[in-house]
Scaffold this active site. Sequence first.
Site, short mmCIF file in Angstrom:
data_model
loop_
_atom_site.label_atom_id
_atom_site.label_comp_id
_atom_site.label_asym_id
_atom_site.label_seq_id
_atom_site.Cartn_x
_atom_site.Cartn_y
_atom_site.Cartn_z
CB SER A 1 71.34 32.01 35.84
OG SER A 1 71.91 32.79 34.82
CE1 TYR B 1 76.33 29.21 35.55
CE2 TYR B 1 75.22 30.75 34.07
CZ TYR B 1 75.60 30.38 35.35
OH TYR B 1 75.24 31.16 36.43
CE LYS C 1 72.66 28.80 38.25
NZ LYS C 1 73.30 28.48 39.57
#
Length: 354
Positions: free
Chosen positions: A122, A182, A186
């Site tokens: 990401s 998050y 990632k």
Amino acid sequence: MRILVTGGCGFIGSHLVDRLVEEGYKVRVYDLLEPQVHLGKRPSYLRRDTEYIFADIRDRDKLKKALKGVDVVFHQASQVGVGQSMYEIRKYVEHNSLGTAVLLDLIVNTKNKVKKLIVASSMSIYGEGAYSCKKDGIVYPLLREETQLKKRDWEMRCPKCKRKVEALPTSEDKPLFPTSIYAVTKRSQEEMCLAVGRAYKIPVVALRYFNVYGPRQSLSNPYTGVAAIFLSRVKNNRAPLIFEDGRQSRDFIYVSDIVEANILAMKKKEADFDFFNVGRGKPCTILDIAQTIISLYRKGLEPKILNKFRAGDIRHCYADTRKISKKLGFKPKVSFKEGMKKLINWSETQEAFD
């Protein structure tokens, strides 16, 4: 050749599954059917010609069975949502980081045929994007100070001379500075996969997705992404709510282009043991997104500029796509407006709870 797609019932994963089946591959899908995304039911787009295993990525025994006879793994499974990750900390770390560790442990420590692994990374791992300062050249500022944001001084400043700076395309060489749980998970997914792949000589490719949009996004999940959130509000005759001044920018890429990048990563040896940005390479402001959706829906609405900020938000980040273009020949095909038309046409058949 048999392919396993983890997270293959999700937004991106399901489109990838469709493409793989169309190209003649035997596909097996492993997916949890996350209630927040799928609302307790199987999506209508699941295929009859594809094998599905509904289980948790952390379930070692079931995942071991899913790997049987598999040549290539696309690891798309992930808990998604920047804001939610900041209070559902254990959930995100367990699913994203530990789940990936279980997959890698099985690949290297059990009998299997896996010859390649493509992992969904990401752009969030960058934190802020790259910037140019007239005095100090290319700089990588961190998050803006709260004192600056309280003054509604939104633009980034040089970390050295404090002058305002101009956003640049963010290349893969930029130092990583994840600003959410998050994003941290990632980064761990990407780095674990690449480290294990290099150690065991299993080709691994990490694709750093920028802001993906298109049909099958969950329109009722508040963590699904700004395009779907705005669409849900406009569809319900409510004005999009915009933080800061709306001029913050992102790089939006249509889901079919993301799928194409994955196919190239699988087929091309030039991709092995490397990581790539996957975006259009063009910035789009949040205000532009809201206005485009309103225009395409032909609604008499005006975006509501809140002039408020959210802790941890970045100002600008869009992709430098030269690396993936040069090494893999990737070129995005769908323009932002064309992609939004496709998303809105699909949304007409869907319920959206704001």
